[in-house]
Design a protein around this motif. Structure first.
Motif, PDB file in Angstrom:
ATOM      1  N   PHE A 133     -63.929  -6.521  41.858  1.00  0.00           N
ATOM      2  CA  PHE A 133     -63.548  -6.944  43.207  1.00  0.00           C
ATOM      3  C   PHE A 133     -64.708  -7.713  43.836  1.00  0.00           C
ATOM      4  CE2 PHE A 133     -61.476  -2.778  42.520  1.00  0.00           C
ATOM      5  CZ  PHE A 133     -60.139  -3.108  42.715  1.00  0.00           C
ATOM      6  N   LYS A 156     -58.549  -7.862  46.050  1.00  0.00           N
ATOM      7  CA  LYS A 156     -57.685  -7.581  44.904  1.00  0.00           C
ATOM      8  C   LYS A 156     -58.387  -7.904  43.594  1.00  0.00           C
ATOM      9  CE  LYS A 156     -53.306  -8.505  47.295  1.00  0.00           C
ATOM     10  NZ  LYS A 156     -52.053  -9.313  47.298  1.00  0.00           N
ATOM     11  N   ASP A 157     -58.020  -7.154  42.550  1.00  0.00           N
ATOM     12  CA  ASP A 157     -58.483  -7.492  41.213  1.00  0.00           C
ATOM     13  C   ASP A 157     -57.486  -8.450  40.565  1.00  0.00           C
ATOM     14  OD1 ASP A 157     -56.315  -5.965  40.369  1.00  0.00           O
ATOM     15  OD2 ASP A 157     -57.528  -4.384  39.442  1.00  0.00           O
ATOM     16  N   GLY A 160     -53.857  -7.590  40.881  1.00  0.00           N
ATOM     17  CA  GLY A 160     -53.296  -7.452  42.212  1.00  0.00           C
ATOM     18  C   GLY A 160     -53.519  -6.100  42.859  1.00  0.00           C
ATOM     19  N   LYS A 161     -54.303  -5.237  42.235  1.00  0.00           N
ATOM     20  CA  LYS A 161     -54.602  -3.931  42.818  1.00  0.00           C
ATOM     21  C   LYS A 161     -55.700  -4.080  43.859  1.00  0.00           C
ATOM     22  CE  LYS A 161     -53.316  -1.502  38.585  1.00  0.00           C
ATOM     23  NZ  LYS A 161     -53.793  -0.664  37.450  1.00  0.00           N
ATOM     24  N   THR A 162     -55.558  -3.383  44.984  1.00  0.00           N
ATOM     25  CA  THR A 162     -56.514  -3.538  46.077  1.00  0.00           C
ATOM     26  C   THR A 162     -57.556  -2.431  46.067  1.00  0.00           C
ATOM     27  OG1 THR A 162     -55.300  -2.223  47.704  1.00  0.00           O
ATOM     28  CG2 THR A 162     -54.676  -4.556  47.493  1.00  0.00           C
TER      29      THR A 162
END
Length: 411
Positions: A133, A156-157, A160-162
């Motif tokens: 990130f 986000k990575d 798409g994970k925050t």
């Protein structure tokens, strides 16, 4: 107190045990921020802290503070720390050493039943590396107010994970508001990540400052054409013009020694075909130096050179500054404490200005701060073959012990 020493074998054993979490075939570590492996690493270090009698506080960005009480707990703590997240092809020591050196200081004080007037804390900060990130140094940056918690949570990575979701998932989204945690002084022990100490055959680097940096994106726009029929004098070759700018980046750095740095690390050529004159080149520029005056001078020179090159060649050239971190001088009191400790212990020593960023940069915005460097083999870091000698790591931790005791006051 002058005879106090940490347990070097115990420090090494802790480093090797933590390195097994995310261990790679080549001997390095892949433990990206807020992954399941990061959770395992965090859980292990927190367990060690509790076993050493420390209380644990976690803030909303996942920074972890492990506290050993002092005799006067109304005083703000003397803090040390670093990070335990790694690069995708990281090593065993980058960041991890600074955290476990702090833990070893506490274990040593416990062994010898030494109390300090001020509390002592060991911190590990979230997502220092920035490899999963961005921005880098996220936890310490939110802590000092360099950017907001909301901005960090939204990062986000590639999947798409925050950050906010992943912190909650691994159980390290704490309650304390970042920054609502006083510090009286901050020390960070680290491998140098460069070759200076090893080249000079010195054991301890006293770090008076961290270089500032300016990052730029440069685009040169010419005209792609056939490599055969187009005479040299009639070409609009974006790559040839770009290379003159790249050479000037290096020349500028060489004009401002000893801490001038100039790097072009990323280049994209369009259309990137063997028999086509390049029509567009995009590349990065990285300029660094130890104070604002020199860094601003370097900025002015690259800007002027590009303006002159645009005028001379007639090609389109754009330059955008995309990131700027000002130089960070460390506090004379903390730098002095490191010098005093090194002299007391009799280690060979020299000043080393850091060319890499560290969480201490952000901690220094809130409290007096300083850093201690030890050599790493061939100056290699951010690499699975990163290595350091146990006796050098022990020496750096001994310096940390005495520097922290100077600030925390043994009673």
């Amino acid at each position: 107190m002058d005879e106090l020493r940490i347990n070097g074998e115990r420090l090494w054993a802790a480093l090797m045990e933590l390195a097994q979490i995310g261990a790679t075939v080549k001997g390095g570590v892949k433990r990206l921020a807020l992954t399941d492996l990061d959770k395992q690493g965090r859980d292990l270090v927190v367990r060690w802290g509790r076993e050493a009698g420390m209380s644990i506080t976690i803030d909303q960005i996942g920074n972890v503070f492990m506290r050993r009480d002092g005799t006067d707990n109304t005083l703000p703590p003397v803090m040390t720390g670093s990070h335990i997240d790694t690069q995708p092809t990281g090593g065993k020591f980058d960041g991890n050493y600074g955290v476990l050196a702090g833990l070893e200081v506490v274990r040593t004080l416990n062994d010898l039943n030494i109390k300090t007037r001020s509390p002592i804390e060991v911190a590990f900060w979230t997502n220092e590396e920035g490899s999963r990130f961005v921005p880098v140094m996220m936890g310490s940056g939110v802590f000092c107010g360099a950017f907001s918690l909301e901005t960090a949570y939204a990062a986000k990575d590639t999947e798409g994970k925050t950050v906010g979701e992943e912190l909650a998932r691994i159980g390290y989204r704490g309650d304390q508001v970042p920054g609502d945690h006083p510090i009286s002084a901050y020390f960070e022990t680290h491998i140098e990540q460069g070759p200076v100490l090893e080249d000079a055959d010195k054991i301890i680097g006293v770090v008076p400052a961290v270089m500032g940096l300016s990052w730029y994106d440069c685009v040169v726009t010419g005209m792609e054409a056939h490599a055969g029929p187009t005479p040299m004098g009639l070409r609009k070759d974006a790559l040839q013009v770009a290379t003159t700018i790249m050479q000037e980046v290096v020349a500028i750095a060489n004009r401002y020694p000893p801490y001038g740095r100039g790097t072009v690390g990323m280049v994209q050529v369009f259309p990137n075909s063997r028999n086509v004159i390049p029509g567009e080149v995009k590349f990065s520029i990285d300029l660094r130096n130890v104070n604002d005056e020199l860094l601003n001078t370097m900025h002015g020179e690259i800007t002027a050179f590009i303006d002159a090159t645009r005028e001379k060649t007639g090609l389109g050239i754009s330059l955008e500054r995309v990131s700027y971190y000002p130089p960070c001088p460390f506090h004379p009191d903390c730098v002095g404490a490191v010098r005093n400790a090194t002299e007391k212990l009799g280690y060979s020593v020299m000043d080393v200005v850091s060319g890499a960023g560290h969480d201490a940069i952000y901690a220094a915005r809130l409290a007096p701060a300083g850093m201690i460097f030890v050599p790493c083999k061939d100056g290699i870091s951010h690499n699975e073959i990163e290595d350091a000698k146990p006796e050098h790591l022990e020496a750096g931790c001994n310096v940390l012990l005495h520097a922290m005791l100077e600030r925390a006051v043994a009673v």
